[in-house]
Write an enzyme that holds these catalytic residues in place. Structure first.
Site, mmCIF file in Angstrom:
data_model
loop_
_atom_site.group_PDB
_atom_site.id
_atom_site.type_symbol
_atom_site.label_atom_id
_atom_site.label_comp_id
_atom_site.label_asym_id
_atom_site.label_seq_id
_atom_site.Cartn_x
_atom_site.Cartn_y
_atom_site.Cartn_z
ATOM 1 N N TYR A 179 -73.341 35.922 -22.090
ATOM 2 C CA TYR A 179 -73.471 37.235 -21.455
ATOM 3 C C TYR A 179 -72.383 38.184 -21.949
ATOM 4 C CZ TYR A 179 -73.951 40.802 -17.852
ATOM 5 O OH TYR A 179 -74.117 41.994 -17.205
ATOM 6 N N LYS B 54 -73.067 41.537 -24.298
ATOM 7 C CA LYS B 54 -72.778 42.875 -23.796
ATOM 8 C C LYS B 54 -71.787 43.619 -24.690
ATOM 9 C CE LYS B 54 -75.674 42.988 -20.481
ATOM 10 N NZ LYS B 54 -76.803 43.947 -20.544
ATOM 11 N N THR C 2 -77.265 45.089 -6.887
ATOM 12 C CA THR C 2 -78.643 44.806 -7.284
ATOM 13 C C THR C 2 -78.928 43.334 -7.013
ATOM 14 O OG1 THR C 2 -78.008 44.204 -9.536
ATOM 15 C CG2 THR C 2 -78.527 46.526 -9.127
#
Length: 278
Positions: free
Chosen positions: A174, A178, A209
């Protein structure tokens, strides 16, 4: 698609990712025709239906960004509706939502697919924003790896040293993906500028979220809570705050901004760099 019938020439806004972030962005900038794309048909139908109930004319376009052919179909559909005025790429997978392989395919390769495919229909005034992450600002990659991530053909990306070194760590995948998004946008700015278009990225911190909720309930949850309590604003961000930043970057106020990344993280990256205890 979110549609405003204002004449024969209609602008098209494309939003990839129908999650909390994508939905908020579609609401914020969806005053023209907006193609909302997601790999999950169920999620796409739910969000498109909600937007339709709120008065938007929405068309959902099933799209797997890890598949260049699928992205090309999205581009063709969007361009067939009118001038592509803006593209906002939010589709992504968090460290607790997928394996390292899935994260690299969606976050790394998928972002390159979207940038490259939409460059072909970008024209004067088109603006693209890729949603990256604050995590990219704390990645420790060498200059050679960053240069390769910024410019290497998509077929070579998974063989780059920093990518291969991810191993089976979804968290590392991740972070690397990114950072790759940020440098890819920087490098793409020249080609987009030659078309009269702009491209930037936004790097949110922890935003409220479903993705962030899953992270908070996972192995990194304790570290997330410590960071939120200690850093900057001391709270999570909201999808609407990220949508505001995106709206700025695609709008006329940002017409001299391209090839850069905007941190929208309440000071989280700054805390990690300068104030986190050893």
């Amino acid at each position: 698609m979110v549609e405003q019938r204002s004449g024969p020439s209609r602008d098209v806004v494309v939003v990839t990712g129908a999650g909390g972030m994508g939905g908020a962005i579609a609401r914020r900038i969806g005053s023209g025709r907006t193609a909302l794309a997601d790999a999950s048909r169920g999620q796409l139908d739910r969000v498109a239906g909600a937007l339709s109930d709120e008065g938007y004319a929405v068309r959902g376009v099933p799209t797997d960004v890890s598949d260049r052919g699928s992205v090309d179909e999205l581009v063709a559909e969007a361009a067939g509706e009118g001038r592509v005025a803006a593209v906002v790429h939010t589709a992504g997978v968090s460290a607790v939502q997928g394996t390292d392989e899935t994260i690299l395919k969606v976050n790394l390769l998928g972002t390159v697919h979207v940038i490259d495919a939409f460059e072909g229909v970008a024209g004067p005034g088109t603006a693209m924003v890729c949603v990256s992450s604050m995590a990219g600002h704390v990645a420790a990659l060498g200059r050679e790896d960053e240069a390769a991530l910024a410019t290497a053909p998509v077929g070579e990306l998974l063989g780059i040293g920093a990518v291969a070194a991810v191993g089976d760590s979804s968290a590392r995948a991740y972070i690397v993906s990114k950072r790759a998004n940020q440098v890819r946008v920087e490098a793409a700015a020249l080609a987009w500028s030659r078309r009269g278009a702009r491209i930037n990225s936004v790097s949110p911190g922890i935003v409220a979220t479903a993705m962030a909720k899953a992270e908070a309930e996972g192995p990194s949850g304790a570290r997330m809570r410590v960071m939120l309590e200690a850093s900057g604003a001391g709270r999570t961000g909201t999808p609407a705050e990220t949508a505001d930043a995106v709206a700025f970057l695609i709008g006329p106020e940002a017409r001299y901004i391209t090839g850069t990344d905007l941190l929208v993280d309440g000071g989280q990256a700054a805390w990690l760099r300068h104030h986190r205890p050893d």
